[in-house]
Structure formats: structure tokens, C-alpha cells
Design a protein around this motif. Structure first.
Motif, PDB file in Angstrom:
ATOM      1  N   LYS A 175       1.026  -1.450  -0.073  1.00  0.00           N
ATOM      2  CA  LYS A 175      -0.056  -0.034  -0.488  1.00  0.00           C
ATOM      3  C   LYS A 175       0.823   0.940  -0.026  1.00  0.00           C
ATOM      4  N   ILE A 176       1.774   1.355   0.514  1.00  0.00           N
ATOM      5  CA  ILE A 176       3.234   2.600   0.725  1.00  0.00           C
ATOM      6  C   ILE A 176       3.642   2.280  -0.765  1.00  0.00           C
ATOM      7  N   GLN A 177       3.793   1.649  -1.192  1.00  0.00           N
ATOM      8  CA  GLN A 177       4.537   1.829  -2.417  1.00  0.00           C
ATOM      9  C   GLN A 177       3.466   2.339  -3.514  1.00  0.00           C
ATOM     10  N   GLU A 178       2.198   1.533  -3.565  1.00  0.00           N
ATOM     11  CA  GLU A 178       1.228   1.938  -4.982  1.00  0.00           C
ATOM     12  C   GLU A 178       0.940   3.458  -4.137  1.00  0.00           C
ATOM     13  N   THR A 179       0.870   4.026  -2.904  1.00  0.00           N
ATOM     14  CA  THR A 179       0.715   5.040  -2.751  1.00  0.00           C
ATOM     15  C   THR A 179       1.925   5.901  -3.155  1.00  0.00           C
ATOM     16  N   ALA A 180       3.359   5.809  -2.534  1.00  0.00           N
ATOM     17  CA  ALA A 180       3.761   6.196  -3.411  1.00  0.00           C
ATOM     18  C   ALA A 180       4.289   6.300  -4.953  1.00  0.00           C
ATOM     19  N   ILE A 181       3.773   5.721  -5.848  1.00  0.00           N
ATOM     20  CA  ILE A 181       3.960   5.092  -7.179  1.00  0.00           C
ATOM     21  C   ILE A 181       2.827   5.794  -7.358  1.00  0.00           C
ATOM     22  N   TYR A 205       3.664   9.301  -9.487  1.00  0.00           N
ATOM     23  CA  TYR A 205       2.593   9.204 -10.818  1.00  0.00           C
ATOM     24  C   TYR A 205       1.459  10.541 -11.247  1.00  0.00           C
ATOM     25  N   GLN A 206       0.762  10.671  -9.784  1.00  0.00           N
ATOM     26  CA  GLN A 206       0.692  12.545 -10.073  1.00  0.00           C
ATOM     27  C   GLN A 206       1.820  13.417  -9.694  1.00  0.00           C
ATOM     28  N   LEU A 207       2.220  13.492  -9.064  1.00  0.00           N
ATOM     29  CA  LEU A 207       3.505  14.728  -9.272  1.00  0.00           C
ATOM     30  C   LEU A 207       4.029  14.736 -11.005  1.00  0.00           C
ATOM     31  N   GLU A 208       4.438  13.655 -11.399  1.00  0.00           N
ATOM     32  CA  GLU A 208       5.143  13.482 -12.577  1.00  0.00           C
ATOM     33  C   GLU A 208       3.778  13.834 -13.518  1.00  0.00           C
ATOM     34  N   GLU A 251       2.845  20.937 -15.772  1.00  0.00           N
ATOM     35  CA  GLU A 251       2.574  22.456 -16.056  1.00  0.00           C
ATOM     36  C   GLU A 251       3.931  22.898 -16.613  1.00  0.00           C
ATOM     37  N   GLN A 252       4.800  21.605 -17.278  1.00  0.00           N
ATOM     38  CA  GLN A 252       5.533  22.136 -18.227  1.00  0.00           C
ATOM     39  C   GLN A 252       4.818  22.562 -19.610  1.00  0.00           C
ATOM     40  N   ILE A 253       3.961  20.868 -19.780  1.00  0.00           N
ATOM     41  CA  ILE A 253       3.326  21.943 -20.984  1.00  0.00           C
ATOM     42  C   ILE A 253       2.733  23.054 -20.812  1.00  0.00           C
ATOM     43  N   ARG A 263      12.252  16.029 -24.327  1.00  0.00           N
ATOM     44  CA  ARG A 263      11.900  17.120 -24.252  1.00  0.00           C
ATOM     45  C   ARG A 263      12.901  17.793 -23.262  1.00  0.00           C
ATOM     46  N   PRO A 264      12.535  18.580 -22.797  1.00  0.00           N
ATOM     47  CA  PRO A 264      12.778  19.744 -21.849  1.00  0.00           C
ATOM     48  C   PRO A 264      12.680  19.378 -20.879  1.00  0.00           C
ATOM     49  N   GLN A 265      10.930  18.939 -20.398  1.00  0.00           N
ATOM     50  CA  GLN A 265      10.643  17.959 -18.965  1.00  0.00           C
ATOM     51  C   GLN A 265      11.835  16.448 -18.725  1.00  0.00           C
ATOM     52  N   PHE A 266      12.513  16.473 -19.862  1.00  0.00           N
ATOM     53  CA  PHE A 266      13.164  15.389 -19.563  1.00  0.00           C
ATOM     54  C   PHE A 266      14.990  15.531 -19.534  1.00  0.00           C
ATOM     55  N   PHE A 267      15.209  17.102 -19.702  1.00  0.00           N
ATOM     56  CA  PHE A 267      16.587  17.492 -19.188  1.00  0.00           C
ATOM     57  C   PHE A 267      17.528  16.736 -18.419  1.00  0.00           C
ATOM     58  N   ILE A 268      16.642  17.073 -16.968  1.00  0.00           N
ATOM     59  CA  ILE A 268      17.395  16.470 -15.703  1.00  0.00           C
ATOM     60  C   ILE A 268      17.973  15.293 -15.965  1.00  0.00           C
TER      61      ILE A 268
END
Length: 389
Positions: free
Chosen positions: A106-112, A116-119, A125-127, A263-268
């Protein structure tokens, strides 16, 4: 008649045979009954004693059986308790493990899910950022801002993630061109682990002949090789509707070695991925550097030996060539002398033949058929030999 004295009163009385027999019978019956009674009493006593003994033994056996049963029951209960306890412990451990796994999952699912939501949020936001960027800025400003964005993102993470890294503008023109930025990462010992040539392109960088990402890869590969970089990365906003490039990091190694489009969001992320991949080789590079330091004398000796071998081989080749030339010249001289010898031998043979002919020459032969010469010889008084006739 029989006379019988009463034992009680002492009085004697007479009795006939039948009475006597009756009395004997009565006496006999009483004695017999008495004996029987005594025997019965003894038998009853024996019976009672045997029953008591049997009952005592039975009670002892029953008590032993009860004790054995109780001990067996206790052992069974103890075994059941132990087995039950073990099973319950295993059950509880399994349950706890399942709970732990469920909790961890559940922790992993929550973290993922949070990642995922953050990504998704970052991507959105980048778009929105780049949509707004394209709408507000001019061609020159968009290009400059994309570079500034990448530089700012890198410098923001430099203190924590890239302490030993170099990331600067490529200002050196080689072979008529240059890239936008060069990234180099080093170990604490100064060993280079990763190097990347970056090129930044946006939609307003399109020309009449260059409108796609692939149109810029050849020049980027050329810049990468000119600056000695291992990887080449095109950070691009071109082809904004392409599902291929919008998916993330695109490997273009089928066109040019170690080439990527992002794309620019994958620069780092692309820098992190390539740098982490290179970390596995750091220990090998350190060991190689250590071995090079230890083997520097051997390397110098090998270089000197190789130089000597090369020089010796060259001198030998030159000497061999000169020797072959000299041998050829000698062969030519020998051939010439042989021809001269043959010519001299031929001349000698001719001279010998001429001499023979001179020896065979006589006045007769000279004057034969020539009257004038005969007359002359006669005038000179030349003798005529018989051999001449």
C-alpha cells in the motif's frame, strides 16, 4: 433295645433301633448342616476375601489405567498445545507478514501513485509553461529562454546532485560549428565519467530545410565528436504533436551512436540516467588509472623498446634495400663482365683464325693468277718454296 443317657440331665432311657436311627440321623444332619454351614461360611469368607482382593486389584488397575489415561491425555493435550502454539505462531507470523506486505504494498502503491500524480502534474505544468512561453515570446527569446531554462534547472540541482560536474556554454567553434552546452562529470579523483554535448531547439528554429528533429542530428553528432563528448542530446520542442517525442526520452542510436532526443522536462532525467549508467564503470576507470600509474615504467620501457624495434626495423629495411641494390648491381657487373669475357674470347678465336690464315698465306698463293705480282716477286728475288707448289 438300646439305652441312652441324656447328656443334659444324666437320666438314662431306652430307645429302640428305629428311634436310635432317627436320633443318629438327626445328629448326623445337624453335624452335616453345621459342617456345611461352616464350609459355606469359610467359602463365603474366601469368596469375600477373593472379591475384596479382586476389587482391590481392579481398583489398582483402574487407578493405574486412570493414571495412564490422565498421563496420556496430558501428553496429548501438551502435544496438541505445542502443535497448536506452533501453528498459531506460524499463522500469526504469516498474518503479520501478509499485513506487512499489504502495508508495504500500500505504501509503494501510494508512493507510486503520488509519484505518478506528481509527474502528471509536472508534465501538465511544463506543457502549460511552454504553451504560454510560445505564445508570449519572440523567436529569439524562445530559443534563449529554453537554454536559460535548462541552465537554471541544472544550477538549481548542482549543489546537491552535481558537485563535481561541469555544465557551460560551448563557445569554441570547431570545423565551422559548435553545440549549445557541454556537460562533463568527474569523480573526486578527477576522473571523467560522463560527457554530453547538448543542443537546444524550439519550434521557431525551423527553416525551409530543417523542420524535424532528425534534421539537426548530423550536425549535433559532428559537434559531439569535435569536442570529444561521449553522448549527444537534442533538447527539442520541434514536432510538438509527435507521440514518439512526447512519450519521453527517445533513443536515436540507430541513426547516430549514443544519441538521444528529449523534451525539456526530461533534461535533468537524461543527465541522471546517463551519469548513473557511467557510475558502474567508475571503479574500472579508477583501477585502470591506478594500474597506469604503477605500470608507467613498464609502459615507458615498452615504448622505448617499440621505438628501438621500429628504428631497427627501418634501418634493417634500408640496409636490406641497399644490400639488395648492391647485389643487383654486382649481378649486373658480373653479367657485363661475362659478356666482355665472352666478347674477348670471341675476339681471341677470330685472331687465332686470322693468325692461322696469315700463317697459311704464301707468295705462291698471293701471286697465283696474278702475273704482275709474280714479276714483282721475281724482281725482288723472292725464293719460291717447294711447299708452295
Amino acid at each position: 433295645m438300646n439305652e441312652i443317657t441324656c447328656p443334659g440331665c444324666g437320666k438314662a432311657f431306652k430307645i429302640d433301633g428305629s428311634g436310635y436311627a432317627e436320633i443318629l440321623k438327626q445328629v448326623h444332619d445337624k453335624e452335616f448342616d453345621k459342617a456345611i454351614s461352616e464350609r459355606l461360611a469359610l467359602a463365603e469368607a474366601d469368596k469375600k476375601s477373593a472379591i475384596d482382593i479382586a476389587n482391590a486389584k481392579k481398583d489398582a488397575d483402574i487407578a493405574k489405567l486412570k493414571a495412564d489415561l490422565e498421563a496420556s491425555e496430558m501428553a496429548r493435550k501438551l502435544a496438541v498445545t505445542e502443535a497448536t502454539t506452533k501453528i498459531e505462531k506460524e499463522r500469526d507470523a504469516l498474518a503479520n507478514e501478509l499485513k506487512s506486505k499489504d502495508f508495504e504494498q500500500k505504501i509503494q502503491e501510494t508512493a507510486i501513485n503520488e509519484k505518478y500524480q506528481l509527474e502528471l502534474k509536472t508534465k501538465d505544468e511544463q506543457i502549460e509553461y511552454y504553451k504560454d512561453l510560445k505564445a508570449k515570446l519572440s523567436t529569439k527569446m524562445v530559443g534563449e529562454t529554453l537554454e536559460i531554462h535548462c541552465e537554471t534547472e541544472f544550477n538549481r540541482l548542482r549543489p546537491t546532485g552535481f558537485q563535481n560536474a561541469y555544465f557551460e556554454k560551448d563557445n569554441e567553434v570547431k570545423e565551422g560549428s559548435k553545440g549549445d552546452y557541454i556537460f562533463r562529470d568527474f569523480t573526486e579523483e578527477g576522473i571523467e565519467t560522463t560527457s554530453i554535448m547538448f543542443e537546444m531547439k524550439n519550434e521557431n528554429d525551423e527553416t525551409a530545410t530543417k523542420k524535424k528533429n532528425e534534421d539537426f542530428l548530423k550536425e549535433l553528432d559532428k559537434d559531439r565528436n569535435a569536442k570529444g563528448c561521449e553522448y549527444a542530446v537534442l533538447v527539442s520542442l520541434l514536432e510538438p504533436e509527435s507521440d514518439l517525442y512526447n512519450a519521453g526520452i527517445v533513443d536515436m542510436s540507430h541513426r547516430y551512436p549514443k544519441m538521444y532526443v528529449v523534451r525539456p522536462q526530461f533534461f535533468i532525467p537524461i543527465i541522471t540516467i546517463l551519469r548513473n549508467a557511467a557510475q558502474a564503470a567508475v571503479s574500472s576507470k579508477k583501477e585502470l588509472a591506478r594500474m597506469k600509474e604503477q605500470n608507467i615504467d613498464v609502459s615507458n620501457f615498452e615504448e622505448e623498446l617499440e621505438t628501438f624495434k621500429t628504428g631497427f626495423a627501418r634501418n634493417y629495411r634500408l640496409a636490406s634495400d641497399k644490400f639488395a641494390t648492391a647485389i643487383a648491381e654486382i649481378d649486373k657487373t658480373i653479367d657485363h663482365l661475362q659478356k666482355t669475357k665472352d666478347a674477348l674470347l670471341g675476339s681471341e678465336e677470330n685472331l687465332r683464325r686470322a693468325n692461322n690464315k696469315a700463317d697459311e698465306l704464301t707468295i705462291k698463293k698471293l701471286t697465283r693468277g696474278n702475273p704482275t705480282m709474280e714479276a714483282k716477286f721475281k724482281e725482288l728475288g723472292a725464293p719460291v718454296s717447294s711447299d708452295d707448289e
